[in-house]
Write an enzyme that holds these catalytic residues in place. Sequence first.
Site, PDB file in Angstrom:
ATOM      1  N   PRO A   1       0.830  -1.211   0.000  1.00  0.00           N
ATOM      2  CA  PRO A   1       0.000   0.000   0.000  1.00  0.00           C
ATOM      3  C   PRO A   1       0.862   1.258   0.000  1.00  0.00           C
ATOM      4  O   PRO A   1       1.889   1.313   0.654  1.00  0.00           O
ATOM      5  CB  PRO A   1      -0.814  -0.114   1.287  1.00  0.00           C
ATOM      6  CG  PRO A   1      -0.106  -1.105   2.141  1.00  0.00           C
ATOM      7  CD  PRO A   1       0.653  -2.012   1.214  1.00  0.00           C
ATOM      8  N   GLU A   2       0.453   2.234  -0.778  1.00  0.00           N
ATOM      9  CA  GLU A   2       1.134   3.530  -0.783  1.00  0.00           C
ATOM     10  C   GLU A   2       0.245   4.551  -0.073  1.00  0.00           C
ATOM     11  O   GLU A   2      -0.824   4.222   0.426  1.00  0.00           O
ATOM     12  CB  GLU A   2       1.439   3.954  -2.225  1.00  0.00           C
ATOM     13  CG  GLU A   2       2.443   3.013  -2.903  1.00  0.00           C
ATOM     14  CD  GLU A   2       3.006   3.588  -4.195  1.00  0.00           C
ATOM     15  OE1 GLU A   2       3.050   4.809  -4.341  1.00  0.00           O
ATOM     16  OE2 GLU A   2       3.417   2.788  -5.057  1.00  0.00           O
TER      17      GLU A   2
ATOM     18  N   HIS B   1      -4.445 -15.087   8.502  1.00  0.00           N
ATOM     19  CA  HIS B   1      -3.464 -14.613   9.478  1.00  0.00           C
ATOM     20  C   HIS B   1      -3.943 -13.369  10.213  1.00  0.00           C
ATOM     21  O   HIS B   1      -3.352 -12.298  10.106  1.00  0.00           O
ATOM     22  CB  HIS B   1      -2.102 -14.353   8.812  1.00  0.00           C
ATOM     23  CG  HIS B   1      -1.575 -15.536   8.067  1.00  0.00           C
ATOM     24  ND1 HIS B   1      -0.927 -16.563   8.703  1.00  0.00           N
ATOM     25  CD2 HIS B   1      -1.631 -15.868   6.766  1.00  0.00           C
ATOM     26  CE1 HIS B   1      -0.591 -17.474   7.809  1.00  0.00           C
ATOM     27  NE2 HIS B   1      -1.014 -17.076   6.638  1.00  0.00           N
TER      28      HIS B   1
ATOM     29  N   ARG C   1       2.478 -11.722   5.866  1.00  0.00           N
ATOM     30  CA  ARG C   1       3.944 -11.667   5.786  1.00  0.00           C
ATOM     31  C   ARG C   1       4.560 -10.987   6.994  1.00  0.00           C
ATOM     32  O   ARG C   1       5.782 -10.992   7.158  1.00  0.00           O
ATOM     33  CB  ARG C   1       4.358 -10.956   4.498  1.00  0.00           C
ATOM     34  CG  ARG C   1       3.926 -11.747   3.274  1.00  0.00           C
ATOM     35  CD  ARG C   1       4.189 -10.990   1.997  1.00  0.00           C
ATOM     36  NE  ARG C   1       5.608 -10.868   1.714  1.00  0.00           N
ATOM     37  CZ  ARG C   1       6.100 -10.242   0.653  1.00  0.00           C
ATOM     38  NH1 ARG C   1       5.271  -9.681  -0.203  1.00  0.00           N
ATOM     39  NH2 ARG C   1       7.388 -10.162   0.458  1.00  0.00           N
TER      40      ARG C   1
END
Length: 290
Positions: A2-3, A102, A121
């Site tokens: 994401p930016e 997760h 991650r």
Amino acid sequence: MPELPEVETVRRGLRSVMEGYVIERVEQRRDDLRFPLPPRFSSDLAGQSVIALTRRAKYLLAHLDNTNVLIMHLGMSGRFAVTHDGATQTPGRFHTQVPLAHEHIVFHMSGGARIGYFDPRRFGAMDIVAGIEIAKHRLLAKLGPEPLGTTFSAAYLNQTLGQKRTSIKSALLDQRIVAGLGNIYVCEALFRARIDPHREAASLTGRQRPGRALTRLVGAVQGVLHEAIEAGGSSLRDHAATDGTLGYFQHSFAVYDREASPCPRFECTGTIARSVQSGRSTYWCGACQR
Ligand SMILES: [Zn+2]
């Protein structure tokens, strides 16, 4: 990853269920994300009202009524899912969709929202810091100005880039120069400003005052971010009625991920090319970006 516009979209999505509500309970399923969570993470948050949810670069900041601030960073793959009145919503637009697996942390809010944080991650991070220490926090201390703030100007870039022998693309990705920009929006902004991403940053500066290229660049950076935030906002509104799959809309990019496509600029006959700079793909048009 994401930016800034995606993080801003997440902030807007979470604001309505966090701001003004009490964090009644926190379910914490692990002791760490990218870094260890604070030792009393759940108990320090429980019972606190969220006064405001703001953003600094790509960090979400929940300001609590005891003056502490909960810092949240999505990393590469972090996402929030909000379940409220039986419906689940995942604010934010992401180029690569990750499954909602997760779930590491759940915030139960007094307004009835259940906010799950998912991060397969685990490059994301959360921390709690005293409000007056926030600017000195190790994650935030070295960040440059906000690209949508008033400090980020052609004059600022002229001064900052004067000695930079790196490419203009690398300079814009340097979070100490400007905070929150990532690969996609830097490629898009450089295209819009008609600047070759490989050009030396210092070559764009002028001795006395900024040249036209830097003025165009600031406008281009702010323009692509504003438009992406706007698009994110509309995806958020549309989202309540859809299936929860949100992505960056690829067709809305002029150059990113469009190798070998015709240049979209009016009357340009060039073709979008791809190169690799600092391990990341650059997309640009060699005919109209100089
Ligand atoms: Zn072109």
